[in-house]
Scaffold this active site. Structure first.
Site, PDB file in Angstrom:
ATOM      1  N   TYR A 439       0.812  -1.228   0.000  1.00  0.00           N
ATOM      2  CA  TYR A 439       0.000   0.000   0.000  1.00  0.00           C
ATOM      3  C   TYR A 439       0.846   1.280   0.000  1.00  0.00           C
ATOM      4  CZ  TYR A 439      -0.336  -0.031   5.295  1.00  0.00           C
ATOM      5  OH  TYR A 439      -0.131  -0.019   6.638  1.00  0.00           O
ATOM      6  N   GLU A 440       0.205   2.367  -0.347  1.00  0.00           N
ATOM      7  CA  GLU A 440       0.906   3.648  -0.596  1.00  0.00           C
ATOM      8  C   GLU A 440       1.977   3.496  -1.678  1.00  0.00           C
ATOM      9  OE1 GLU A 440      -0.395   6.203   0.492  1.00  0.00           O
ATOM     10  OE2 GLU A 440      -1.632   5.342   2.074  1.00  0.00           O
TER      11      GLU A 440
END
Lengths: 597, 597
Positions: A439-440
């Site tokens: 994620y990110e």
């Protein structure tokens, strides 16, 4: 006590590597935030996270947050802990005093961030996202938006989210389809589905401030047609009180491998007439603003990697001290002893420790660069610091999270069969950590950033300037006559040369052979992260040798030297192979025919 | 179809690397088991596992086997699938025809073992343990024991277990406390607690044959006082029918991170007066017999690593072919395309594929050595083959399972955010795989075996003989003028030299500096496994180049060449760093003071 914050190591990094003292002297706003303040803050933060947040970690895994009729109920205890978090002022740590924050440097704030994440990754995600929302609003919001939202976000009444991903738009945000229709009154109606929204719905705050990427009707295709909107769960009246429920609803949450207490939401915007949103900044500049948020969050996720690695290390070390199996091979005990006496257990724990300390040191130095970039009076220092910080963000994010997979794996391994049993707790870290490389921005996305914007764009110039800084540290090591300094210098030099080879390879091939260049992107990120983390530990060794000679805190300084040397001999030594794979093995990455997969 | 067995690759290994043809020519018992038989068996096996076993894999994760009132109920569908497995004769594949088996070489059997494990690790564990029980009884059981138990184990009426671990005795079997009291009638009463007993209780068979390590009252301390007993769940009457329920009860099963459908039992022996057992072989030789079982199981667990890696690869490759995100960096598509076009996705898939194929080739060669060792008429060939097999067992077990962690991690990573969602299925492989580096001897235990018994004991002589065989392959590569052969030769030579350095280091230090020697034990195992797997792929490349030149199956042969070259350039290239860490970094492993952890 299931977690003890490594306050001493954090303070060492701030003081000896990150230059906290210089920040306080050169930046008026930080004048009060010297090492004594840092220590006081860290000790208070440690107490809160050790006592309140850490005990909820396993609870959240056993009894995750759950969805019912559009509402999400967080793990028992989270709501109360979040109240204490808010009341303690922890959300405002790094944010401006004008909006109720405490204005501390990120150099200190990052350490606090590590603590809450070590204590409980799932819990810490809510403040992490809120931090990102605050940063985006600070940069791009109107005064009215700032005044309406930021104080509430800082005092913990409300929390923030980032709404980027859609089913067809993951890493590729050009595919965003969520639609924004101007209403002529300055507001927009938002229609669309967002997925993977962390804390997109929960019961810990009065309101949730969704920052949403959407496409204004008629906007250009691709990333140049994306705008950013504030879409609060409850509309906010002119006096700041809560108004009507907005048309933004959580229709389900995901069943995930880890961070189970953190609700990952599917949000439907506009299914009942349209969700009301207000534009942040200008139309079609949404991605630019979101990147502010995302860069803060990327650094934060890197710190999560360090945090879960630290927790896994502490758990494994504790087990290794207590578990009795077999007589040590060197005969140092008369019979079976703690497994900490076995060389391979030491190797595993040293690997965990060295990776964790190396990445922590790297993140501390990056945080200080951020502080200088944002607050220093000298424009040239700001510029250089910003470039340094930006180079380091993909390393902090990519390398620290990839290393956390290795560390949490070893954490399970040290426990043997018990490690595979969920009640032991080591497995949770292994499962939790795996989201961090995704994620990110996945590791590949970080690596694209490193290769494209941070290396190829200036022909490798900035990357080579980092190599020059590493070389300066090598020169200092060469003045020492200790075996440790010599060993570290040898490996650091080899790793730096490997790094330069790769930088040159990228600079030479970025335009002419993008496949070869990007085939090595993740290995390059791993090599660069390895080098920078190892470099920081080499700097630590120089300091620690001096302090040890001065009779200062012998146990801590000896440990720092041993860890730095281990890192050099066992982790930096991977650099040559990585270089060979990138520079000499690029073509074999894409040689297999597509239809052979 | 969620799994498609790699029949072609398996047949290639058997025929071109493992020498199946020579086995059929030189060993009369295998005369009928040439490549055509192998193909027929593999295709039948593929069909059964693809159609019947594979679909139950995710079911078992969602609805694991559960315990109720002393009984264990397996995942819905397992019982029926096991019945089909038994009726198909799959349990007897490698076992003697005298007892109802089919007497196939392990060279073929190992491939079938991979298939059932790819299909469903949890399900496959029951036959894997039963295989081990059969091997132990074949070697050490009395005629009466063999005749009573083996046919029933082979026809699937009964299953087998291995009972080693106790709460205080994990890797250290010297600590076993389970007690055996002779009853004067040839039987013993067994008292004690065993933990981590795979399929220690279940509902798929009429009876369960527990093979139990216990200490006869008055036996010596340590591993020299351990005996092996058969303790069936139901006593067996003289006519082979089932008698009374024995005093061996499952009091609970573990809550594990993975392989959730495989019940991991706590067994209480003798809580209600004593469990009746009969001695296998002689008193106090139990560990020796158990090692037979364990060696079979270790090889089998190595194959599990290959199996789960293959399944993870297939899933990831399938996703990468279908998921559309972003335009390729080389501009080869006009807009966003399948992520398989992105170099980093190719790198991940190639890494997965190369590691899996390399370990599969290594295990195939090891299996053929086992067959020669056990069946060849020439005693010298038997001896050499046995030594080769024994050297390879810790590599097959240790390296293949460690690589499976890397592969299943990449499998999640290729899926991005979807990989972290349980319903996708990639996460299950990541969770399941983690047990493989732990059970049947952790990687460290395998490495101790490799360092102690297989390397240091003969001063590194046998290890050097392997290096000489690798060198012979290098010489063949040097006769080729293809870029692929040159690239592979370069890396193979470097890895072989690194391996020899480490072997010499171990030979020199094993007695004088055991800490330094064992500090490098796992890295040595990883280096040796890397070398042997890479060597087998190098041999594959030689064959594939010839066949390609002869116009035979161009797609398959080209893929084999590309995979071999990728392995050399991206995996074998790790060898130098591993060598440096072992040879130059030994002291830093144990430098940190014990109380600093």
């Amino acid at each position: 006590m299931t977690y003890r914050a490594p306050v001493k190591d954090m303070l060492f990094n701030m003081q000896e590597l990150a230059g906290l003292q210089a920040l306080t002297e050169q930046i008026p706003a930080f004048a009060d935030f010297g090492i004594d303040t840092a220590q006081a803050v860290l000790e208070e933060c440690a107490k809160f996270n050790e006592d309140v947040v850490a005990p909820l970690n396993w609870e959240g895994d056993k009894a995750p947050s759950y969805w019912k009729d559009g509402e999400v109920f967080t793990t028992t205890g989270f709501k109360q802990a979040f109240k204490q978090f808010a009341e303690g002022g922890w959300q405002g740590l790094q944010h401006p005093a004008d909006f109720g924050g405490q204005g501390l440097p990120k150099t200190i704030g990052a350490a606090c961030g590590e603590m809450i994440n070590s204590a409980n990754l799932s819990f810490a995600l809510c403040p992490l996202l809120t931090d990102g929302a605050i940063e985006a609003l600070l940069t791009a919001g109107s005064d009215a938006q700032k005044n309406t939202f930021i104080p509430k976000l800082i005092d913990g009444s409300w929390t923030g989210t980032m709404n980027l991903t859609e089913p067809q738009a993951g890493s590729d945000l050009a595919q965003v389809r969520t639609r924004a229709e101007p209403q002529g009154d300055g507001t927009y109606k938002i229609f669309g589905t967002k997925i993977f929204i962390t804390y997109g719905e929960h019961d810990m705050a009065e309101n949730i401030v969704h920052l949403v990427l959407a496409r204004v009707v008629g906007a250009p295709e691709g990333v140049k047609g994306i705008s950013l909107f504030i879409v609060p769960k409850f509309l906010v009246n002119a006096d700041g009180s809560l108004g009507a429920r907005n048309d933004a609803h959580c229709v389900s949450i995901e069943h995930k491998m880890g961070i189970k207490a953190s609700p990952t939401c599917v949000l439907q915007f506009g299914d009942h007439g349209g969700a009301i949103g207000t534009l942040v900044g200008e139309e079609n500049r949404g991605l630019e603003y979101m990147f502010i948020m995302m860069n803060a969050a990327r650094f934060g996720v890197g710190v999560q990697g360090i945090a879960v690695a630290e927790r896994a290390y502490q758990k494994a070390a504790s087990f290794a001290r207590e578990r009795i199996q077999s007589r040590p091979v060197d005969g140092s005990l008369p019979s079976a002893g703690p497994i900490l006496h076995h060389p391979d257990v030491r190797r595993m724990l040293m690997t965990m420790r060295a990776l964790t300390e190396g990445c922590r040191a790297m993140s501390s130095v990056a945080a200080a660069a951020y502080d200088a970039a944002h607050h220093h009076a000298d424009a040239e220092i700001c510029k250089q610091s910003q470039a340094f910080y930006e180079f380091l963000v993909p390393l902090v994010k990519g390398y620290s999270t990839e290393m956390s997979l290795e560390v949490t794996d070893l954490g399970v391994q040290v426990h043997g069969g018990m490690g595979f049993i969920e009640e032991t707790g080591a497995a949770q870290h292994y499962r939790d950590a795996k989201i961090l490389t995704i994620y990110e921005g996945t590791t590949a996305i970080q690596a694209n950033d490193l290769v494209g914007r941070k290396t190829a764009r200036d022909g490798g110039a900035f990357a080579r300037s980092i190599a020059a800084m590493v070389e300066a540290t090598e020169a200092q090591l060469l003045t020492r006559d200790s075996a440790a300094a010599r060993a570290v210098q040898k490996r650091l030099t080899a790793a730096r040369l490997a790094f330069v080879d790769v930088v040159n390879f990228i600079a030479a091939n970025a335009r002419s052979n993008p496949n070869a260049t990007y085939a090595g992107s993740v290995p390059y990120l791993m090599l660069a992260g390895n080098l920078v983390a190892g470099w920081q530990l080499a700097r630590s060794l120089l300091v620690a040798e001096d302090k040890l000679a001065a009779g200062e805190d012998a146990a801590f300084m000896s440990a720092k030297i041993a860890t730095a040397r281990f890192y050099a001999e066992h982790i930096l030594s991977r650099a040559g192979g990585t270089r060979d794979a990138i520079v000499e093995g690029a073509d074999s990455v894409t040689a297999l025919a597509l239809d052979a997969f």
